[in-house]
Scaffold this motif. Sequence first.
Motif, PDB file in Angstrom:
ATOM      1  N   PRO A 223      80.489  34.298  11.776  1.00  0.00           N
ATOM      2  CA  PRO A 223      81.076  33.828  10.516  1.00  0.00           C
ATOM      3  C   PRO A 223      82.464  33.256  10.765  1.00  0.00           C
ATOM      4  N   SER A 224      82.714  32.050  10.270  1.00  0.00           N
ATOM      5  CA  SER A 224      83.998  31.398  10.500  1.00  0.00           C
ATOM      6  C   SER A 224      84.178  30.256   9.512  1.00  0.00           C
ATOM      7  N   PRO A 225      85.367  30.117   8.923  1.00  0.00           N
ATOM      8  CA  PRO A 225      85.599  28.975   8.035  1.00  0.00           C
ATOM      9  C   PRO A 225      85.517  27.643   8.756  1.00  0.00           C
ATOM     10  N   LYS A 226      85.593  27.647  10.097  1.00  0.00           N
ATOM     11  CA  LYS A 226      85.470  26.408  10.868  1.00  0.00           C
ATOM     12  C   LYS A 226      84.019  26.030  11.135  1.00  0.00           C
ATOM     13  N   GLY A 227      83.087  26.880  10.743  1.00  0.00           N
ATOM     14  CA  GLY A 227      81.687  26.629  11.032  1.00  0.00           C
ATOM     15  C   GLY A 227      81.132  25.443  10.272  1.00  0.00           C
ATOM     16  N   GLU A 228      80.128  24.813  10.854  1.00  0.00           N
ATOM     17  CA  GLU A 228      79.458  23.679  10.222  1.00  0.00           C
ATOM     18  C   GLU A 228      78.119  24.079   9.602  1.00  0.00           C
ATOM     19  N   ASP A 229      77.729  25.348   9.758  1.00  0.00           N
ATOM     20  CA  ASP A 229      76.461  25.825   9.212  1.00  0.00           C
ATOM     21  C   ASP A 229      76.713  26.712   7.996  1.00  0.00           C
ATOM     22  N   ASN A 230      75.753  26.709   7.069  1.00  0.00           N
ATOM     23  CA  ASN A 230      75.781  27.598   5.916  1.00  0.00           C
ATOM     24  C   ASN A 230      74.692  28.645   6.090  1.00  0.00           C
ATOM     25  N   VAL A 231      75.085  29.900   6.099  1.00  0.00           N
ATOM     26  CA  VAL A 231      74.144  30.997   6.265  1.00  0.00           C
ATOM     27  C   VAL A 231      74.125  31.812   4.976  1.00  0.00           C
ATOM     28  N   TRP A 232      72.918  31.997   4.431  1.00  0.00           N
ATOM     29  CA  TRP A 232      72.747  32.735   3.180  1.00  0.00           C
ATOM     30  C   TRP A 232      72.297  34.152   3.488  1.00  0.00           C
ATOM     31  N   SER A 233      72.879  35.125   2.796  1.00  0.00           N
ATOM     32  CA  SER A 233      72.515  36.524   3.019  1.00  0.00           C
ATOM     33  C   SER A 233      72.486  37.261   1.689  1.00  0.00           C
ATOM     34  N   CYS A 234      71.719  38.368   1.672  1.00  0.00           N
ATOM     35  CA  CYS A 234      71.532  39.160   0.463  1.00  0.00           C
ATOM     36  C   CYS A 234      72.563  40.277   0.401  1.00  0.00           C
ATOM     37  N   SER A 235      73.001  40.606  -0.819  1.00  0.00           N
ATOM     38  CA  SER A 235      73.973  41.673  -1.016  1.00  0.00           C
ATOM     39  C   SER A 235      73.356  43.060  -0.895  1.00  0.00           C
ATOM     40  N   SER A 236      72.003  43.151  -0.931  1.00  0.00           N
ATOM     41  CA  SER A 236      71.357  44.468  -0.967  1.00  0.00           C
ATOM     42  C   SER A 236      70.429  44.744   0.209  1.00  0.00           C
ATOM     43  N   CYS A 237      69.782  43.705   0.741  1.00  0.00           N
ATOM     44  CA  CYS A 237      68.814  43.941   1.818  1.00  0.00           C
ATOM     45  C   CYS A 237      69.210  43.136   3.054  1.00  0.00           C
ATOM     46  N   SER A 238      68.331  43.114   4.054  1.00  0.00           N
ATOM     47  CA  SER A 238      68.648  42.486   5.338  1.00  0.00           C
ATOM     48  C   SER A 238      68.305  41.005   5.388  1.00  0.00           C
ATOM     49  N   TYR A 239      67.973  40.393   4.263  1.00  0.00           N
ATOM     50  CA  TYR A 239      67.585  38.980   4.266  1.00  0.00           C
ATOM     51  C   TYR A 239      68.765  38.096   4.671  1.00  0.00           C
ATOM     52  N   VAL A 240      68.580  37.296   5.736  1.00  0.00           N
ATOM     53  CA  VAL A 240      69.569  36.325   6.197  1.00  0.00           C
ATOM     54  C   VAL A 240      68.802  35.081   6.636  1.00  0.00           C
ATOM     55  N   ALA A 241      69.209  33.906   6.190  1.00  0.00           N
ATOM     56  CA  ALA A 241      68.541  32.662   6.567  1.00  0.00           C
ATOM     57  C   ALA A 241      69.549  31.525   6.586  1.00  0.00           C
ATOM     58  N   ASN A 242      69.317  30.571   7.476  1.00  0.00           N
ATOM     59  CA  ASN A 242      70.187  29.399   7.459  1.00  0.00           C
ATOM     60  C   ASN A 242      69.803  28.509   6.275  1.00  0.00           C
ATOM     61  N   GLU A 243      70.637  27.497   6.018  1.00  0.00           N
ATOM     62  CA  GLU A 243      70.449  26.700   4.805  1.00  0.00           C
ATOM     63  C   GLU A 243      69.143  25.923   4.802  1.00  0.00           C
TER      64      GLU A 243
END
Length: 539
Positions: A223-243
């Motif tokens: 995770p970095s503000p300099k990153g060029e990718d957007n990664v979406w994640s859930c506040s409750s479970c382990s779901y993480v996926a790129n845009e």
Amino acid sequence: MAHSIQTDSRNRLSKLWTPTGGLAPQDGEQDDSHALLIRSGFLRQAHSGVFHLLPLGLRVQSKLEALIDTYMHSIGASKASLSSITTEALWRQSGRYSANSELLRITDRRESGFLLSPTHEEEITALVASMVHSYKDLPLRLYQVGRKYRDERRPRQGLLRAKEFMMKDLYTFDSSSSAALETYESVRAAYTAIFNDLKLPYLVADADSGNMGGKLSHEYHFPSPKGEDNVWSCSSCSYVANEELAEKAPMPHDPAALGTPYIFQGISTDHQTRIVIIIPRPSIPLPSTTEEPWTRISDYINLHALKRALAEQNVDLDTSIDATTLAYLLSQSPIRYTAPIQIADRSIDPSSTHDITATTPGSRCPKCATGKLDVTKAIEVAHTFHLGTRYSAPLNALVALQDGKTREHMHMGCHGIGVSRIIGAVASLLSDTRGLNWPRAIAPFEVVVLSAPKGEEVGDAEEVYDALGGDVVLDDRVDKGLGWKLRDADLIGYPVVVVLGRGWRERREVEVQCRRLDVKRDVGLGEVREVVEGLLGEL
């Protein structure tokens, strides 16, 4: 008569080329992490997107390679080194060659069609196909750490987006799909161990395989503000996926509540198919623009999901067309077009399976009942792919199976780690106003010992160096004062700094500093090793 050569085994900065560019930024230079890498003597830019690693930078890279080696060996992978030169012929055979791609081409006197490899799927598959012919020779796991090349249109952010870069790529070969999937999970476990050893926060996201092929892949991000990718994640479970793969739970189907849908029209890349896109009317007005129509429409439509939906129709949407040209093409006689393709969001049409509206912070998680999605800017530093027979089929990589009669294409995986990108990303993540800050696992040296350039402290510093042992460097440069050395040590980013200053002269105590842990304390020579090892353990 043989003569022995006496050598001093101490690491000395006077013997190590550390051409710092001055403690203040140079004219026109931004004081960011890439500038810090240059000023602190880790690298120099040779050309746009091309860098020379200096001794400090090479030590960081070598330590990262050693960490990777440890975990690659733990899963039975053997290290190789493939040539950086490949050929157009192999890339044409695999179906990946494109004249407009980011391939760097080489023209020799025979115009042989050579390329500088951005990756080695074709070469390693051809190599293995020529040498492995039986299931008994599998599984096979080969990896390398080497230079890769990309004709980057706009190199930027130093090591994060360069034309030449260091990469670890592992290629795995199995005799069946189930065995290849087991290998894939073992590689993922090794990657988890590597990133855990760096002691930095990271995300593992479900990812799109893109032109690499295959149906299963995962990205590893810092995770970095300099990153060029957007990664979406859930506040409750382990779901993480790129845009590209991010999904959200469907909205309740209530046409009355949704109001009149919004209809957007586009056209295929061959300009022969009208495409009708139907989405719920947005809560805020759609922008009116005479420029690129797709520039702001992405605020309302998930273009990645739309692309996947249209792929089922074997159609590519033209998202580079300007608004005036699009309007002109759509105004022409319908004879020009095949039957229009209509894609409706599933909230509009209950029979649709397409979720094509944009994912926004607060969208409901597709995997759990209570979670909300949020997005994080991130730097991609590694990627794992389960390839199946994507390359073994076109390149005829076959093995005889146990019955001795059946021959089957090998099942492959490829798994990359951006070595130089990790260096740039770590520098970005851990730098502060005083300089760089390396994790213990890849710091150029774990400890630096500093003293004044003159007086008895010089000899005493060697005594402290010997008492510490381990991965230590002695700053014995005689042309720099102690204050300058302290600032230079902060700039370089050693995890622990040991200073022989006033406390040493008055009480025979050294000052031990650790900036990341906010520690600064005086200790005697007899306990300095224990204190330093304790700090390194915390890091």
